[in-house]
Design a protein around this motif. Structure first.
Motif, PDB file in Angstrom:
ATOM      1  N   GLU A   4       0.855  -1.120  -0.022  1.00  0.00           N
ATOM      2  CA  GLU A   4      -0.086  -0.124  -0.099  1.00  0.00           C
ATOM      3  C   GLU A   4       1.075   1.267  -0.084  1.00  0.00           C
ATOM      4  O   GLU A   4       1.804   1.072   0.867  1.00  0.00           O
ATOM      5  CB  GLU A   4      -0.908   0.051   1.236  1.00  0.00           C
ATOM      6  N   PHE A   5       0.608   2.110  -0.738  1.00  0.00           N
ATOM      7  CA  PHE A   5       1.232   3.425  -0.972  1.00  0.00           C
ATOM      8  C   PHE A   5       0.293   4.582  -0.762  1.00  0.00           C
ATOM      9  O   PHE A   5      -0.758   4.674  -1.268  1.00  0.00           O
ATOM     10  CB  PHE A   5       1.877   3.563  -2.532  1.00  0.00           C
ATOM     11  N   SER A   6       0.982   5.519  -0.230  1.00  0.00           N
ATOM     12  CA  SER A   6       0.324   6.917  -0.163  1.00  0.00           C
ATOM     13  C   SER A   6       0.849   7.646  -1.491  1.00  0.00           C
ATOM     14  O   SER A   6       2.002   7.764  -1.336  1.00  0.00           O
ATOM     15  CB  SER A   6       0.526   7.793   1.111  1.00  0.00           C
ATOM     16  N   VAL A   7       0.106   8.188  -2.152  1.00  0.00           N
ATOM     17  CA  VAL A   7       0.306   8.744  -3.541  1.00  0.00           C
ATOM     18  C   VAL A   7      -0.049  10.015  -3.634  1.00  0.00           C
ATOM     19  O   VAL A   7      -1.565  10.227  -3.723  1.00  0.00           O
ATOM     20  CB  VAL A   7       0.086   7.853  -4.598  1.00  0.00           C
ATOM     21  N   GLN A   8       0.552  11.290  -3.861  1.00  0.00           N
ATOM     22  CA  GLN A   8      -0.032  12.593  -4.080  1.00  0.00           C
ATOM     23  C   GLN A   8       0.080  12.799  -5.591  1.00  0.00           C
ATOM     24  O   GLN A   8       1.121  12.555  -6.293  1.00  0.00           O
ATOM     25  CB  GLN A   8       1.044  13.553  -3.237  1.00  0.00           C
ATOM     26  N   GLY A   9      -0.758  13.861  -5.919  1.00  0.00           N
ATOM     27  CA  GLY A   9      -0.763  14.128  -7.359  1.00  0.00           C
ATOM     28  C   GLY A   9      -1.992  13.481  -8.098  1.00  0.00           C
ATOM     29  O   GLY A   9      -2.021  13.816  -9.363  1.00  0.00           O
ATOM     30  N   MET A  10      -2.585  12.562  -7.490  1.00  0.00           N
ATOM     31  CA  MET A  10      -3.515  11.779  -8.444  1.00  0.00           C
ATOM     32  C   MET A  10      -4.943  12.626  -8.258  1.00  0.00           C
ATOM     33  O   MET A  10      -5.215  13.181  -7.263  1.00  0.00           O
ATOM     34  CB  MET A  10      -3.900  10.258  -7.766  1.00  0.00           C
ATOM     35  N   SER A  11      -5.636  12.924  -9.399  1.00  0.00           N
ATOM     36  CA  SER A  11      -6.893  13.620  -9.347  1.00  0.00           C
ATOM     37  C   SER A  11      -7.893  13.129 -10.480  1.00  0.00           C
ATOM     38  O   SER A  11      -9.096  13.557 -10.155  1.00  0.00           O
ATOM     39  CB  SER A  11      -6.571  15.107  -9.752  1.00  0.00           C
ATOM     40  N   CYS A  12      -7.691  12.237 -11.091  1.00  0.00           N
ATOM     41  CA  CYS A  12      -8.641  11.596 -12.235  1.00  0.00           C
ATOM     42  C   CYS A  12      -8.510  10.255 -12.723  1.00  0.00           C
ATOM     43  O   CYS A  12      -7.497   9.802 -12.402  1.00  0.00           O
ATOM     44  CB  CYS A  12      -8.657  12.750 -13.325  1.00  0.00           C
ATOM     45  N   GLN A  13      -9.206   9.968 -13.591  1.00  0.00           N
ATOM     46  CA  GLN A  13      -9.222   8.523 -14.015  1.00  0.00           C
ATOM     47  C   GLN A  13      -8.094   8.518 -14.862  1.00  0.00           C
ATOM     48  O   GLN A  13      -7.283   7.376 -15.087  1.00  0.00           O
ATOM     49  CB  GLN A  13     -10.477   8.166 -15.072  1.00  0.00           C
ATOM     50  N   HIS A  14      -7.493   9.395 -15.273  1.00  0.00           N
ATOM     51  CA  HIS A  14      -6.089   9.605 -16.169  1.00  0.00           C
ATOM     52  C   HIS A  14      -4.965   8.916 -15.472  1.00  0.00           C
ATOM     53  O   HIS A  14      -4.307   8.304 -15.580  1.00  0.00           O
ATOM     54  CB  HIS A  14      -5.898  10.691 -16.956  1.00  0.00           C
ATOM     55  N   CYS A  15      -5.058   9.431 -14.317  1.00  0.00           N
ATOM     56  CA  CYS A  15      -4.320   9.176 -13.097  1.00  0.00           C
ATOM     57  C   CYS A  15      -4.209   7.656 -12.641  1.00  0.00           C
ATOM     58  O   CYS A  15      -3.227   6.994 -12.710  1.00  0.00           O
ATOM     59  CB  CYS A  15      -4.252  10.109 -11.986  1.00  0.00           C
ATOM     60  N   VAL A  16      -5.597   7.552 -12.704  1.00  0.00           N
ATOM     61  CA  VAL A  16      -5.500   5.956 -12.212  1.00  0.00           C
ATOM     62  C   VAL A  16      -5.124   5.011 -13.497  1.00  0.00           C
ATOM     63  O   VAL A  16      -4.220   3.961 -13.012  1.00  0.00           O
ATOM     64  CB  VAL A  16      -7.182   5.407 -12.023  1.00  0.00           C
ATOM     65  N   LYS A  17      -5.119   5.047 -14.682  1.00  0.00           N
ATOM     66  CA  LYS A  17      -4.985   4.552 -15.792  1.00  0.00           C
ATOM     67  C   LYS A  17      -3.240   4.510 -15.907  1.00  0.00           C
ATOM     68  O   LYS A  17      -2.752   3.394 -16.090  1.00  0.00           O
ATOM     69  CB  LYS A  17      -5.526   4.715 -17.104  1.00  0.00           C
ATOM     70  N   ALA A  18      -2.801   5.766 -15.664  1.00  0.00           N
ATOM     71  CA  ALA A  18      -1.274   5.723 -15.646  1.00  0.00           C
ATOM     72  C   ALA A  18      -0.587   4.809 -14.520  1.00  0.00           C
ATOM     73  O   ALA A  18       0.426   4.082 -15.148  1.00  0.00           O
ATOM     74  CB  ALA A  18      -0.874   7.419 -15.713  1.00  0.00           C
ATOM     75  N   ILE A  19      -1.166   5.274 -13.278  1.00  0.00           N
ATOM     76  CA  ILE A  19      -0.577   4.141 -12.451  1.00  0.00           C
ATOM     77  C   ILE A  19      -0.724   2.712 -12.625  1.00  0.00           C
ATOM     78  O   ILE A  19       0.013   1.907 -12.420  1.00  0.00           O
ATOM     79  CB  ILE A  19      -1.184   4.622 -11.054  1.00  0.00           C
ATOM     80  N   GLU A  20      -1.791   2.180 -13.256  1.00  0.00           N
ATOM     81  CA  GLU A  20      -2.212   0.962 -13.602  1.00  0.00           C
ATOM     82  C   GLU A  20      -1.224   0.412 -14.418  1.00  0.00           C
ATOM     83  O   GLU A  20      -0.636  -0.921 -14.497  1.00  0.00           O
ATOM     84  CB  GLU A  20      -3.698   0.829 -13.963  1.00  0.00           C
ATOM     85  N   ARG A  21      -1.124   1.114 -15.445  1.00  0.00           N
ATOM     86  CA  ARG A  21      -0.181   0.887 -16.709  1.00  0.00           C
ATOM     87  C   ARG A  21       1.122   0.628 -16.183  1.00  0.00           C
ATOM     88  O   ARG A  21       2.056  -0.148 -16.765  1.00  0.00           O
ATOM     89  CB  ARG A  21      -0.414   1.815 -17.775  1.00  0.00           C
ATOM     90  N   ALA A  22       1.524   1.552 -15.305  1.00  0.00           N
ATOM     91  CA  ALA A  22       2.977   1.510 -14.844  1.00  0.00           C
ATOM     92  C   ALA A  22       3.426   0.393 -13.932  1.00  0.00           C
ATOM     93  O   ALA A  22       4.321  -0.217 -14.242  1.00  0.00           O
ATOM     94  CB  ALA A  22       3.363   2.850 -13.953  1.00  0.00           C
ATOM     95  N   VAL A  23       2.417   0.121 -13.499  1.00  0.00           N
ATOM     96  CA  VAL A  23       2.391  -1.292 -12.339  1.00  0.00           C
ATOM     97  C   VAL A  23       2.453  -2.537 -13.157  1.00  0.00           C
ATOM     98  O   VAL A  23       3.473  -3.402 -12.915  1.00  0.00           O
ATOM     99  CB  VAL A  23       1.435  -1.290 -11.254  1.00  0.00           C
ATOM    100  N   ARG A  24       1.567  -2.676 -14.202  1.00  0.00           N
ATOM    101  CA  ARG A  24       1.541  -3.648 -14.860  1.00  0.00           C
ATOM    102  C   ARG A  24       2.842  -3.886 -15.953  1.00  0.00           C
ATOM    103  O   ARG A  24       2.827  -5.018 -16.470  1.00  0.00           O
ATOM    104  CB  ARG A  24       0.209  -3.849 -15.527  1.00  0.00           C
ATOM    105  N   ALA A  25       3.437  -2.713 -16.254  1.00  0.00           N
ATOM    106  CA  ALA A  25       4.488  -2.958 -16.982  1.00  0.00           C
ATOM    107  C   ALA A  25       5.679  -3.758 -16.349  1.00  0.00           C
ATOM    108  O   ALA A  25       6.512  -4.465 -16.711  1.00  0.00           O
ATOM    109  CB  ALA A  25       5.106  -1.478 -17.302  1.00  0.00           C
ATOM    110  N   LEU A  26       5.533  -3.771 -14.802  1.00  0.00           N
ATOM    111  CA  LEU A  26       6.602  -4.486 -14.116  1.00  0.00           C
ATOM    112  C   LEU A  26       5.870  -5.940 -13.764  1.00  0.00           C
ATOM    113  O   LEU A  26       6.725  -6.996 -13.718  1.00  0.00           O
ATOM    114  CB  LEU A  26       6.611  -4.012 -12.794  1.00  0.00           C
ATOM    115  N   ASP A  27       4.721  -6.071 -13.741  1.00  0.00           N
ATOM    116  CA  ASP A  27       4.056  -7.262 -13.282  1.00  0.00           C
ATOM    117  C   ASP A  27       2.617  -7.107 -14.045  1.00  0.00           C
ATOM    118  O   ASP A  27       1.764  -6.572 -13.600  1.00  0.00           O
ATOM    119  CB  ASP A  27       3.849  -7.372 -11.781  1.00  0.00           C
ATOM    120  N   ALA A  28       2.614  -7.923 -15.184  1.00  0.00           N
ATOM    121  CA  ALA A  28       1.221  -7.988 -15.840  1.00  0.00           C
ATOM    122  C   ALA A  28      -0.018  -8.676 -15.032  1.00  0.00           C
ATOM    123  O   ALA A  28      -1.090  -8.412 -15.352  1.00  0.00           O
ATOM    124  CB  ALA A  28       1.623  -8.847 -17.214  1.00  0.00           C
ATOM    125  N   GLN A  29       0.559  -9.547 -14.005  1.00  0.00           N
ATOM    126  CA  GLN A  29      -0.639  -9.965 -13.414  1.00  0.00           C
ATOM    127  C   GLN A  29      -1.065  -9.277 -11.962  1.00  0.00           C
ATOM    128  O   GLN A  29      -1.736  -9.799 -11.107  1.00  0.00           O
ATOM    129  CB  GLN A  29      -0.113 -11.732 -12.942  1.00  0.00           C
TER     130      GLN A  29
END
Length: 65
Positions: A4-29
């Motif tokens: 679990e991370f506390s993350v500053q700077g997120m404000s919209c669904q674009h932020c959600v998708k960007a974080i999901e994409r970044a994490v899944r680039a490391l681990d697709a599952q």
């Protein structure tokens, strides 16, 4: 493993998708849950916590330890 991370700077669904994409680039599952209201990101992944945090930071967000 659950991280679990506390993350500053997120404000919209674009932020959600960007974080999901970044994490899944490391681990697709990886299972990624982003809570914009609480500014929290939960990740279920076997990747090291530091690598996941770095992937989120690389997208331009601040991970508060």
């Amino acid at each position: 493993m659950q991280h679990e991370f506390s993350v500053q700077g997120m404000s919209c669904q674009h932020c959600v998708k960007a974080i999901e994409r970044a994490v899944r680039a490391l681990d697709a599952q990886a299972r990624v849950e982003v809570d914009l209201a609480q500014q929290r990101v939960r990740v279920a992944s076997e990747q090291p916590r530091a690598a996941l945090a770095q992937a989120i930071r690389a997208e331009g967000y601040t991970v508060v330890e």
